[in-house]
Design an enzyme around this catalytic site. Structure first.
Site, PDB file in Angstrom:
ATOM      1  CG  HIS A 103      -2.034   0.964   1.189  1.00 39.86           C
ATOM      2  ND1 HIS A 103      -2.062   2.041   0.324  1.00 39.86           N
ATOM      3  CD2 HIS A 103      -3.193   1.029   1.901  1.00 39.86           C
ATOM      4  CE1 HIS A 103      -3.190   2.726   0.523  1.00 39.86           C
ATOM      5  NE2 HIS A 103      -3.889   2.128   1.473  1.00 39.86           N
ATOM      6  CG  HIS A 131      -5.418   6.192  -0.829  1.00 34.82           C
ATOM      7  ND1 HIS A 131      -6.045   4.977  -0.934  1.00 34.82           N
ATOM      8  CD2 HIS A 131      -5.693   6.836  -1.989  1.00 34.82           C
ATOM      9  CE1 HIS A 131      -6.671   4.887  -2.088  1.00 34.82           C
ATOM     10  NE2 HIS A 131      -6.460   6.004  -2.761  1.00 34.82           N
ATOM     11  CE1 TYR A 186      -4.025   6.003   6.072  1.00 32.92           C
ATOM     12  CE2 TYR A 186      -4.478   5.197   3.859  1.00 32.92           C
ATOM     13  CZ  TYR A 186      -4.924   5.693   5.070  1.00 32.92           C
ATOM     14  OH  TYR A 186      -6.275   5.877   5.277  1.00 32.92           O
TER      15      TYR A 186
HETATM   16  C1  LIG Z   1     -14.947   1.832   2.544  1.00 34.03           C
HETATM   17  C2  LIG Z   1     -13.673   2.068   1.800  1.00 34.03           C
HETATM   18  C3  LIG Z   1     -12.514   1.518   2.272  1.00 34.03           C
HETATM   19  C4  LIG Z   1     -11.317   1.688   1.564  1.00 34.03           C
HETATM   20  N1  LIG Z   1     -10.196   1.071   2.019  1.00 34.03           N
HETATM   21  C5  LIG Z   1      -9.065   1.097   1.277  1.00 34.03           C
HETATM   22  C6  LIG Z   1      -7.930   0.337   1.650  1.00 34.03           C
HETATM   23  O1  LIG Z   1      -7.940  -0.401   2.641  1.00 34.03           O
HETATM   24  N2  LIG Z   1      -6.834   0.424   0.868  1.00 34.03           N
HETATM   25  C7  LIG Z   1      -6.784   1.199  -0.253  1.00 34.03           C
HETATM   26  O2  LIG Z   1      -5.752   1.235  -0.931  1.00 34.03           O
HETATM   27  N3  LIG Z   1      -7.853   1.900  -0.637  1.00 34.03           N
HETATM   28  C8  LIG Z   1      -8.994   1.856   0.074  1.00 34.03           C
HETATM   29  N4  LIG Z   1     -10.105   2.515  -0.367  1.00 34.03           N
HETATM   30  C9  LIG Z   1     -10.106   3.106  -1.703  1.00 34.03           C
HETATM   31  C10 LIG Z   1     -10.667   2.094  -2.712  1.00 34.03           C
HETATM   32  O3  LIG Z   1      -9.819   0.981  -2.855  1.00 34.03           O
HETATM   33  C11 LIG Z   1     -10.875   2.722  -4.109  1.00 34.03           C
HETATM   34  O4  LIG Z   1      -9.649   3.148  -4.630  1.00 34.03           O
HETATM   35  C12 LIG Z   1     -11.835   3.895  -4.021  1.00 34.03           C
HETATM   36  O5  LIG Z   1     -13.038   3.511  -3.378  1.00 34.03           O
HETATM   37  C13 LIG Z   1     -12.177   4.427  -5.421  1.00 34.03           C
HETATM   38  O6  LIG Z   1     -12.673   3.400  -6.225  1.00 34.03           O
HETATM   39  P1  LIG Z   1     -14.260   3.222  -6.489  1.00 34.03           P
HETATM   40  O7  LIG Z   1     -14.714   4.498  -7.137  1.00 34.03           O
HETATM   41  O8  LIG Z   1     -14.346   2.032  -7.399  1.00 34.03           O
HETATM   42  O9  LIG Z   1     -14.919   2.997  -5.163  1.00 34.03           O
HETATM   43  C14 LIG Z   1     -11.301   2.433   0.372  1.00 34.03           C
HETATM   44  C15 LIG Z   1     -12.480   3.009  -0.083  1.00 34.03           C
HETATM   45  C16 LIG Z   1     -13.650   2.832   0.603  1.00 34.03           C
HETATM   46  C17 LIG Z   1     -14.918   3.430   0.064  1.00 34.03           C
END
Ligand SMILES: Cc1cc2nc3c(=O)[nH]c(=O)nc-3n(C[C@H](O)[C@H](O)[C@H](O)COP(=O)(O)O)c2cc1C
Length: 444
Positions: A255, A258, A260
């Protein structure tokens, strides 16, 4: 009873029924060339062309079959099937389609231990030959910043992952673990002995509104890692990767996105170091690449992916030149021959909101030699387009997959989607907002 025939296709056959001009529609040449015509119409899938030349020949079936097969091949190349549902070989893994489950933090792993209810959650989202990325999983006791996120640094955690991974495998899925350190996105309550979180910097993070739009997250000012401590953190990632393999995962996703820890090293809005891990782009990316190298050496490069979000500024982690950063990483990763690079679209400045954006991941896609995954705001249509136009090999779906456990099937049928409920993203219930989203068969 009225039956109509003569030149009907899917659209005007439907119209004839809808307008009550007929009770049944009779198909001749289309049915001849498409033995599964009802199914094709259901999916709005391409239909094979009939071959006039073999209508009336007296050849036995086998000859007909050959001609049909030739015809099929022609058709397949003329009309590519639904791109997201085409197979893809990712290194040693034979994927049956290109719709990937995004890593999604769910905060239901009480005391950082994965729970049996995760078996059902992942199982619901597994398809034979489908690729899943597990939620962000802590690499050490300093890696957490949220309640009840899973870890993979203790024996107990490794054992707890095993039945979850086994179940995904039993259903034919390919499963990677996303390994994670939050760095300064934490506070002393999550840290051993109430110590300060670690980071590339000692710059504190301002309080941030939580995803529910109500609560405010507060952070303890971080402690800047000393240069001589950095190898230990790299080592934590290496051990976590080894543990993931021990738990049965097929590989790990590092990871690096975002805001981190790894992102805190890469981005110049955060990293204010003066040692070999700060300053130039090369120096800022050193930590990430050392982790990549250590893990590739430990478990094999063919089991390693990394997630990056060069354009995001989530958690005050932006960069003054995200294109250069993304490109530098894509090119540098080639040296380690890792399996995949997973990039978040520039339109996702934060984790959840989509912005109009002129930037593109295309230069990074072209620069990286392995499998390229994209994520961020994709739906059925633009996911298909990304594959068809070769902007990505795989498309990663977060919120849509969360709310639609049978997302590949819904995409295939162009069926309506369940809406996700933001309010239950992070609740700690073992069912609500987790395993209670309905499947297609149970929706109507
Ligand atoms: C509830 C939630 C939890 C997420 N947890 C993570 C995570 O653990 N690791 C990560 O890299 N991104 C995380 N994300 C980001 C998602 O992996 C993804 O990149 C983001 O939701 C955008 O994609 P989407 O439009 O298909 O939802 C999270 C997003 C949401 C909504």
């Amino acid at each position: 009873m009225v039956l109509v025939a003569g030149g009907y296709d899917r659209k005007d056959g439907n119209k004839a029924i809808a307008e009550d001009r007929a009770n049944l529609v009779v198909y001749g040449r289309f049915f001849l060339a498409n033995p599964d015509l009802p199914r094709r119409f259901e999916l709005n899938a391409p239909v094979y062309k009939y071959n006039r030349e073999i209508f009336y020949i007296s050849d036995p079936a086998i000859e007909l079959q050959q001609k049909q097969d030739e015809n099929k091949c022609n058709m397949a190349s003329e009309t590519p099937a639904f791109p997201l549902l085409t197979p893809y070989k990712m290194g040693n893994f034979n994927l049956s389609h290109r719709i990937v489950l995004a890593p999604l933090t769910r905060q239901r792993s009480y005391n950082n231990v994965p729970q049996p209810h995760a078996i059902l959650y992942f199982s619901q989202r597994t398809t034979k030959g489908g690729f899943l990325i597990a939620e962000a999983t802590g690499v050490s006791d300093t890696a957490q910043g949220y309640p009840d996120t899973p870890g993979i640094w203790t024996k107990k955690q490794v054992e707890a992952w095993k039945p979850i991974v086994d179940d995904v495998h039993a259903k034919g899925g390919i499963f990677f673990c996303q390994i994670w350190h939050v760095g300064r996105v934490s506070n002393k309550d999550f840290q051993p002995n109430g110590q300060a979180p670690i980071s590339s910097t000692d710059k504190p993070l301002k309080p941030q509104l939580r995803a529910n739009g109500v609560d405010v997250a507060r952070f303890t000012p971080p402690r800047r890692l000393r240069t001589d401590e950095i190898p230990q953190i790299v080592n934590d990632f290496r051990i976590a990767a080894r543990n993931a393999i021990e738990a049965g995962f097929d590989g790990v996703e590092i990871h690096g996105a975002h805001g981190y820890l790894i992102d805190q090293f890469m981005k110049d809005q955060v990293n204010d170091r003066t040692d070999q891990y700060g300053g130039s782009l090369e120096n800022r990316c050193r930590f990430a690449l050392e982790i990549v190298e250590a893990i590739a050496n430990e478990i094999g490069a063919d089991r390693v992916g990394i997630r990056l979000s060069p354009f995001a500024n989530y958690m005050e982690s932006g960069d003054s030149n995200p294109e250069a950063l993304g490109l530098y990483m894509a090119e540098s990763l080639n040296k380690y021959n890792i399996l995949y690079c997973h990039m978040v679209e520039p339109r996702m400045k934060t984790v959840g909101e989509i912005f109009e954006c002129p930037h593109s991941l295309l230069p990074m896609r072209k620069a990286f030699k392995g499998t390229f995954l994209v994520a961020g705001g994709y739906d059925r249509e633009d996911g298909n387009k990304a594959i068809a136009e070769d902007h990505a090999d795989l498309v990663v779906y977060g919120r849509l997959f969360l709310a639609n456990p049978d997302l590949p099937r819904r995409f295939e049928l162009n069926a309506p989607l369940n809406k996700y409920n933001r309010e239950t993203f992070y609740v700690s219930d073992p069912v609500i907002g987790y395993t209670d989203y309905p499947f297609l068969e149970t929706t109507s």
